[in-house]
Design a protein around this motif. Structure first.
Motif, mmCIF file in Angstrom:
data_model
loop_
_atom_site.group_PDB
_atom_site.id
_atom_site.type_symbol
_atom_site.label_atom_id
_atom_site.label_comp_id
_atom_site.label_asym_id
_atom_site.label_seq_id
_atom_site.Cartn_x
_atom_site.Cartn_y
_atom_site.Cartn_z
ATOM 1 N N PRO A 49 -13.335 12.629 -0.815
ATOM 2 C CA PRO A 49 -13.532 11.367 -0.381
ATOM 3 C C PRO A 49 -11.957 10.787 -0.726
ATOM 4 C CG PRO A 49 -14.421 11.581 -2.603
ATOM 5 C CD PRO A 49 -14.000 12.833 -2.096
ATOM 6 N N PRO A 50 -11.577 9.756 -0.209
ATOM 7 C CA PRO A 50 -10.435 8.963 -0.337
ATOM 8 C C PRO A 50 -10.402 8.189 -1.883
ATOM 9 C CG PRO A 50 -11.521 7.639 1.309
ATOM 10 C CD PRO A 50 -12.215 8.922 1.011
ATOM 11 N N PRO A 55 -10.470 10.653 4.310
ATOM 12 C CA PRO A 55 -10.623 11.238 3.255
ATOM 13 C C PRO A 55 -9.543 12.354 2.861
ATOM 14 C CG PRO A 55 -12.303 11.710 5.076
ATOM 15 C CD PRO A 55 -11.419 10.690 5.347
ATOM 16 N N GLY A 56 -9.401 12.657 1.658
ATOM 17 C CA GLY A 56 -8.459 13.519 1.267
ATOM 18 C C GLY A 56 -6.798 12.504 1.011
ATOM 19 N N ALA A 110 -13.181 0.870 3.515
ATOM 20 C CA ALA A 110 -13.737 2.392 3.867
ATOM 21 C C ALA A 110 -14.015 2.557 5.430
ATOM 22 C CB ALA A 110 -15.206 2.124 3.429
ATOM 23 N N GLU A 111 -13.699 1.528 6.186
ATOM 24 C CA GLU A 111 -13.626 1.543 7.526
ATOM 25 C C GLU A 111 -12.252 2.423 7.934
ATOM 26 O OE1 GLU A 111 -13.078 -2.409 8.977
ATOM 27 O OE2 GLU A 111 -14.846 -3.113 8.144
ATOM 28 N N VAL A 164 0.833 -1.234 0.172
ATOM 29 C CA VAL A 164 0.005 -0.148 -0.179
ATOM 30 C C VAL A 164 0.757 1.316 0.059
ATOM 31 C CG1 VAL A 164 -1.519 1.299 1.307
ATOM 32 C CG2 VAL A 164 -1.942 -1.020 1.189
ATOM 33 N N GLN A 165 0.652 2.060 -0.567
ATOM 34 C CA GLN A 165 1.312 3.733 -0.912
ATOM 35 C C GLN A 165 0.221 4.547 -0.604
ATOM 36 O OE1 GLN A 165 2.653 3.230 -4.954
ATOM 37 N NE2 GLN A 165 4.664 2.215 -4.478
ATOM 38 N N ALA A 166 0.424 5.574 0.068
ATOM 39 C CA ALA A 166 -0.442 6.576 0.565
ATOM 40 C C ALA A 166 0.056 7.903 0.432
ATOM 41 C CB ALA A 166 -1.112 6.084 1.918
ATOM 42 N N LEU A 167 -0.844 8.793 0.190
ATOM 43 C CA LEU A 167 -0.187 10.031 0.130
ATOM 44 C C LEU A 167 -1.412 11.186 0.625
ATOM 45 C CD1 LEU A 167 2.156 12.189 -0.535
ATOM 46 C CD2 LEU A 167 1.143 12.306 -2.861
ATOM 47 N N LEU A 168 -0.994 12.131 1.572
ATOM 48 C CA LEU A 168 -2.252 12.992 1.799
ATOM 49 C C LEU A 168 -2.250 14.132 0.616
ATOM 50 C CD1 LEU A 168 -4.072 13.620 4.192
ATOM 51 C CD2 LEU A 168 -2.283 14.918 5.229
ATOM 52 N N ARG A 169 -3.364 14.315 0.041
ATOM 53 C CA ARG A 169 -3.490 15.383 -0.789
ATOM 54 C C ARG A 169 -3.563 16.714 -0.200
ATOM 55 N NH1 ARG A 169 -7.792 12.032 -2.424
ATOM 56 N NH2 ARG A 169 -9.043 13.433 -1.810
#
Length: 140
Positions: free
Chosen positions: A39-40, A77-78, A72-73, A26-31
């Motif tokens: 929404p995510p 968001p963002g 979704a749990e 998993v790669q994640a970045l806060l916009r």
């Protein structure tokens, strides 16, 4: 949840936090969206090294369904997420895959720095060299 579709969005998420599991990464970045984070967004990718097209599609479908049911749990968001599938995702029980997904999403959220969480990518500590000590003989 929305989907990531543009290559630039996938590349941007690759610079954020990451968490590796047996069946995926998993790669994640806060916009930086300002007041309304939205929404995510999620993108899925499986390289040709993993297998032929039917195998890659099965991996993508399993990851997409796990994210739909359980992501979704935990998804915020963002935040943009990219799931990079691995061959092991085919052999894992779906319950294990979903548990790994929840754990990976929680891990990438542990460092809430602006500009993106920094999960596993940290700068190494600075090493002090001989030029850091002003005294020629050591301590005074």
């Amino acid at each position: 949840m929305d989907r990531l579709l543009k290559r630039a969005e996938f590349l941007a998420a690759a610079k954020g936090a990451r968490s590796a599991r047996r069946g995926f990464v998993v790669q994640a970045l806060l916009r930086p969206d300002g007041d309304d984070p939205g929404p995510p967004r999620v993108g899925f990718t499986v390289t040709k090294k993993v297998g032929n097209a039917p195998e890659r599609n099965r991996i993508r479908r399993r990851l997409r369904e796990a994210m739909r049911l359980h992501g979704a749990e935990v998804a915020r968001p963002g935040t943009d997420y990219v799931l990079v599938g691995r061959r092991e995702a085919l052999g894992l029980a779906f319950a294990d895959l979903a548990a790994d997904l929840r754990g990976a999403l929680k891990q990438v959220h542990r460092d809430p720095r602006p500009g993106g969480p920094a999960g596993g990518r940290r700068k190494p500590p600075a090493v002090s060299g001989p030029s850091d000590d002003p005294s020629p003989g050591g301590t005074r």
